[in-house]
Scaffold this motif. Sequence first.
Motif, PDB file in Angstrom:
ATOM      1  N   GLN A  53       0.822  -1.206   0.000  1.00  0.00           N
ATOM      2  CA  GLN A  53       0.000   0.000   0.000  1.00  0.00           C
ATOM      3  C   GLN A  53       0.861   1.264   0.000  1.00  0.00           C
ATOM      4  N   LYS A  54       1.992   1.215   0.667  1.00  0.00           N
ATOM      5  CA  LYS A  54       2.904   2.366   0.654  1.00  0.00           C
ATOM      6  C   LYS A  54       3.340   2.679  -0.779  1.00  0.00           C
ATOM      7  N   PHE A  55       3.769   1.656  -1.506  1.00  0.00           N
ATOM      8  CA  PHE A  55       4.197   1.896  -2.891  1.00  0.00           C
ATOM      9  C   PHE A  55       3.032   2.403  -3.736  1.00  0.00           C
ATOM     10  N   THR A  56       1.870   1.779  -3.583  1.00  0.00           N
ATOM     11  CA  THR A  56       0.701   2.190  -4.366  1.00  0.00           C
ATOM     12  C   THR A  56       0.372   3.660  -4.124  1.00  0.00           C
ATOM     13  N   GLN A  82       0.676   8.167   7.147  1.00  0.00           N
ATOM     14  CA  GLN A  82       1.357   7.170   7.981  1.00  0.00           C
ATOM     15  C   GLN A  82       2.166   6.197   7.124  1.00  0.00           C
ATOM     16  N   LEU A  83       1.552   5.686   6.052  1.00  0.00           N
ATOM     17  CA  LEU A  83       2.229   4.698   5.217  1.00  0.00           C
ATOM     18  C   LEU A  83       3.359   5.321   4.400  1.00  0.00           C
ATOM     19  N   LEU A  84       3.125   6.527   3.861  1.00  0.00           N
ATOM     20  CA  LEU A  84       4.173   7.177   3.075  1.00  0.00           C
ATOM     21  C   LEU A  84       5.384   7.548   3.933  1.00  0.00           C
ATOM     22  N   ALA A  85       5.154   7.826   5.218  1.00  0.00           N
ATOM     23  CA  ALA A  85       6.259   8.195   6.108  1.00  0.00           C
ATOM     24  C   ALA A  85       7.014   6.986   6.649  1.00  0.00           C
ATOM     25  N   SER A  86       6.431   5.800   6.487  1.00  0.00           N
ATOM     26  CA  SER A  86       7.056   4.595   7.047  1.00  0.00           C
ATOM     27  C   SER A  86       8.157   4.085   6.122  1.00  0.00           C
ATOM     28  N   ASN A  87       9.012   3.239   6.650  1.00  0.00           N
ATOM     29  CA  ASN A  87      10.052   2.580   5.866  1.00  0.00           C
ATOM     30  C   ASN A  87       9.527   1.248   5.342  1.00  0.00           C
ATOM     31  N   TYR A  88      10.044   0.835   4.171  1.00  0.00           N
ATOM     32  CA  TYR A  88       9.718  -0.498   3.691  1.00  0.00           C
ATOM     33  C   TYR A  88      10.255  -1.529   4.681  1.00  0.00           C
TER      34      TYR A  88
END
Length: 526
Positions: A89-92, A481-487
């Motif tokens: 979801q972060k990548f999307t 939240q997801l965009l700020a997180s690390n893979y």
Amino acid sequence: MTLSLNEYISAFTEKKHQTSLSQFGRGIEREALRVLPEGRLSERGHSKLLGSALTHPNITTDYSETLMEFITPVSHKPETVIAQLEDVQKFTLSQLDGELLWPMSMPCFVDDDDKIPLAQFGKSNIGRMKTVYRQGLKNRYGSMMQVISGIHFNFSFPKSFFQSLQEIEQNTDALDDYISDKYFALLRNYKRFCWLIPYLYGSSPAICGSFLKNKPTALPFKKTGKGYLYLEHATSLRMSDLGYTNSEQSSLQICYNNLSGYLDGVKNAINLPSKKFEKIGIKVDGKYQQLNSNVLQIENELYAPVRPKCVAKAGEKPSEALRNRGVEYIEVRALDVNPLSATGITVEQVRFLDTFLTFCMLEPSPILDCNAQATSEENMGAVVVRGRDPTLLLRDISGENSEDKSVPQWGGEIFAKMADIATLLDKANDSELYSQVLATEAAKVNDASLTPSAQVLTAVVKENKSLTTLALNRAVDYREQLLASNYQEFNEAYFKTTVAESLQKQSAIEESDTVDFDTFLQEYFS
């Protein structure tokens, strides 16, 4: 030899059998609508920056171009499968140019069904077939029903688990046949007890008025101060007759007593003509309106809260895979999207499902006749529309005699049995997490106000909040939240490579077609 639940639990406390309880396979498919910041459905097509919806292993579309589906590979730790879903979801989101992922099962405001674009999968025969299938769904049930989102939880026990079971039962059947039989025993118990799933996790008791668009319904809806429709004691309108169901299928009576009987039922349904769907036509004015006019166009149209599954090989239908190699895993389909989680499902839910499905596997599971299966479906239907009603009684047919029970009574009995399962899983996984999760969920059985559906209604009815605003605020928070997180399990390089590979694979499939589409369909259904 059939043993009692306590006898199975006692046997699995032996060290030689413990390892198999820490190797469950899990995968998640999460659906989510792409919406604009103001809460309307996006009208953009599926972005090429996300690869090919036909061939990408993790990012695709479901019914519509705007209905995303995120798929994780099989993993063996609850934390891993959630981390994988977060990465996908972060990548999307990083490619969506400001669009949001709707965090609820029931759709956002949609002013026109025809503005819901059918998913497109390219010009190959198989790609065109996928779109025609969706055209058939639109003509049969309408687009609004098809953009309801859910969570599908794929679960498997390791082969060593069944080898242990065979040893405990002193069973000498061929292992593959034994595995399928045991999965069908689980499926029967799932049918008996699955009303618990929408009770505990249903979070769609209210809908936007645009969903009905003045269509008739027998459900006694009330209206909030801001115009949203709701049922006072509902848990999951997604799972009700209002949602993802097919009235044409109600007479099919597909049984879950063994693999061959199940497959025969599915085969009959695929070949059963429907007078209602025949009126639509198949190819009208040179354009396909559906794949055929049978009750099921293809097997995927069978709406069920759980399915037996086997990974299909290239060109193999799902039922052919099951007939050729037996059941490899089950797909739980009764989960609403959890609006309190960025991924739509939490690690705690995964642990509860581990416990519940292990209980369904080990609890004695007699044959489920058609009347008993109908009773189980009636229980499910009652819970999704009035599961928190204190006067509700469900019919328990799991024992020797049927008995009417309240949710707290029957739920309490099931949780009492699952407590020993949770202790067993804690021991196998060197944790206390399973017992902790079970205690949290058990509290909901005794106090309906703790359920997600009750919390949603408290906000939109008692506090008169906008359901749309609540969802959008969550969507914005989850995006940030997801965009700020690390893979965690993947990385950006993996996704970029997979995007490119998926587009190449689609091109290769399109170039490999050797017959026209009409001939392809004839050969597929022959």
